[in-house]
Design a protein around this motif. Structure first.
Motif, PDB file in Angstrom:
ATOM      1  N   ILE A  70      -5.836  39.329 -12.620  1.00  0.00           N
ATOM      2  CA  ILE A  70      -6.239  39.498 -11.221  1.00  0.00           C
ATOM      3  C   ILE A  70      -6.274  40.969 -10.860  1.00  0.00           C
ATOM      4  O   ILE A  70      -7.233  41.458 -10.246  1.00  0.00           O
ATOM      5  N   ASP A  71      -5.246  41.718 -11.246  1.00  0.00           N
ATOM      6  CA  ASP A  71      -5.196  43.150 -10.930  1.00  0.00           C
ATOM      7  C   ASP A  71      -6.348  43.921 -11.569  1.00  0.00           C
ATOM      8  O   ASP A  71      -6.836  44.907 -11.008  1.00  0.00           O
ATOM      9  N   SER A  72      -6.799  43.472 -12.738  1.00  0.00           N
ATOM     10  CA  SER A  72      -7.851  44.183 -13.467  1.00  0.00           C
ATOM     11  C   SER A  72      -9.256  43.725 -13.086  1.00  0.00           C
ATOM     12  O   SER A  72     -10.237  44.326 -13.541  1.00  0.00           O
ATOM     13  N   ASN A  73      -9.351  42.685 -12.271  1.00  0.00           N
ATOM     14  CA  ASN A  73     -10.671  42.120 -11.959  1.00  0.00           C
ATOM     15  C   ASN A  73     -10.875  41.904 -10.471  1.00  0.00           C
ATOM     16  O   ASN A  73     -11.503  40.927 -10.053  1.00  0.00           O
TER      17      ASN A  73
ATOM     18  N   GLN B 117      -8.222  28.734  -6.055  1.00  0.00           N
ATOM     19  CA  GLN B 117      -9.194  29.186  -5.071  1.00  0.00           C
ATOM     20  C   GLN B 117      -9.943  30.364  -5.685  1.00  0.00           C
ATOM     21  O   GLN B 117      -9.351  31.147  -6.431  1.00  0.00           O
ATOM     22  N   TYR B 118     -11.204  30.526  -5.337  1.00  0.00           N
ATOM     23  CA  TYR B 118     -11.931  31.661  -5.892  1.00  0.00           C
ATOM     24  C   TYR B 118     -13.061  32.061  -4.950  1.00  0.00           C
ATOM     25  O   TYR B 118     -13.475  31.322  -4.058  1.00  0.00           O
TER      26      TYR B 118
ATOM     27  N   ARG C 156     -15.111  32.999 -15.641  1.00  0.00           N
ATOM     28  CA  ARG C 156     -14.659  34.120 -16.456  1.00  0.00           C
ATOM     29  C   ARG C 156     -13.140  34.086 -16.631  1.00  0.00           C
ATOM     30  O   ARG C 156     -12.629  34.378 -17.717  1.00  0.00           O
ATOM     31  N   TYR C 157     -12.418  33.710 -15.599  1.00  0.00           N
ATOM     32  CA  TYR C 157     -10.975  33.561 -15.702  1.00  0.00           C
ATOM     33  C   TYR C 157     -10.623  32.498 -16.746  1.00  0.00           C
ATOM     34  O   TYR C 157      -9.724  32.699 -17.574  1.00  0.00           O
ATOM     35  N   THR C 158     -11.340  31.389 -16.717  1.00  0.00           N
ATOM     36  CA  THR C 158     -11.086  30.324 -17.697  1.00  0.00           C
ATOM     37  C   THR C 158     -11.297  30.834 -19.113  1.00  0.00           C
ATOM     38  O   THR C 158     -10.488  30.571 -20.010  1.00  0.00           O
ATOM     39  N   ARG C 159     -12.381  31.576 -19.307  1.00  0.00           N
ATOM     40  CA  ARG C 159     -12.723  32.071 -20.645  1.00  0.00           C
ATOM     41  C   ARG C 159     -11.754  33.150 -21.117  1.00  0.00           C
ATOM     42  O   ARG C 159     -11.348  33.166 -22.290  1.00  0.00           O
ATOM     43  N   GLU C 160     -11.356  34.051 -20.219  1.00  0.00           N
ATOM     44  CA  GLU C 160     -10.585  35.221 -20.624  1.00  0.00           C
ATOM     45  C   GLU C 160      -9.075  35.008 -20.570  1.00  0.00           C
ATOM     46  O   GLU C 160      -8.337  35.781 -21.195  1.00  0.00           O
TER      47      GLU C 160
END
Length: 211
Positions: free
Chosen positions: A137-140, A169-170, A178-182
């Motif tokens: 979260i901090d990096s994105n 939530q998004y 992208r969160y799911t993938r990374e």
């Protein structure tokens, strides 16, 4: 004489029970203290039918509510409202996670020989995902704002399709995918994921505008 079955059902509800029943009746709406005092379900207990509670009634409910919060019977939390202009996390989604039970079992057998480090388990997988989420979260940040916020993570029993269910939530679907993938897909022992976008939510948390 009345039988033993004639118990609490006929007794007048006390202040604490009235509050609990009113909260249940207000589902799926989330309340702060002020909005709960103005809620329809609480008014119904006092047979107000649209009128507000008297000052004495409001003070009595407020005192009882404070006692329930202070003794831990009711939780009072800070929760971002997704539709707020300052928050802007209006969308909701779920990530179904399948665990590779074979590799998890192998790591556990190896761990049992030494018992060094954290115990391999599905709970540990959830902890790992949550731990990896914070720096992601901090990096994105999305224009300086939160790209995504985890709502809940649950271990599911009785499902052949998935083992862990994550709610979030998004700001836009790209952030969730992208969160799911990374983050989620690269966590240890994750065999696969299935991402679902929630069209309508009928349970907590309720991010719709207050009535």
């Amino acid at each position: 004489m009345k039988g033993n079955n004639d118990s609490g059902a006929a007794k007048p509800a006390g202040a604490a029970e009235r509050i609990l029943r009113a909260l249940a009746a207000e589902f799926p709406r989330l309340h702060d203290r002020q909005s709960f005092l103005d809620s329809d379900a609480l008014k119904a207990w006092y047979e107000k039918q649209g009128d507000t509670l008297s000052d004495n009634e409001r003070q009595a409910v407020a005192r009882a509510l404070s006692r329930l919060i202070s003794d831990g019977s009711i939780s009072e939390v800070l929760w971002p409202s997704g539709h707020s202009d300052k928050v802007q996390l209006p969308e909701q989604g779920m990530i179904a996670v399948s665990v590779n039970l074979g590799s998890l079992r192998e790591e556990r057998l190896a761990w049992e020989a030494t018992r060094e480090g954290p115990e391999p388990s599905q709970e540990r997988i959830v902890t790992e995902i949550v731990t990896r989420t914070r720096p992601w979260i901090d990096s994105n940040l999305d224009g300086g704002k939160l790209p995504l916020l985890l709502v809940n993570a649950s271990i599911i029993h009785g499902s052949n399709a998935f083992d862990i269910l994550i709610s979030a939530q998004y700001r836009n679907p790209y952030n969730l995918l992208r969160y799911t993938r990374e983050v989620v897909q690269v966590a240890p022992h994750v065999a696969g994921t299935h991402t679902m976008l929630v069209a309508q939510n009928y349970g907590f948390p309720d991010f719709s505008p207050k009535r």
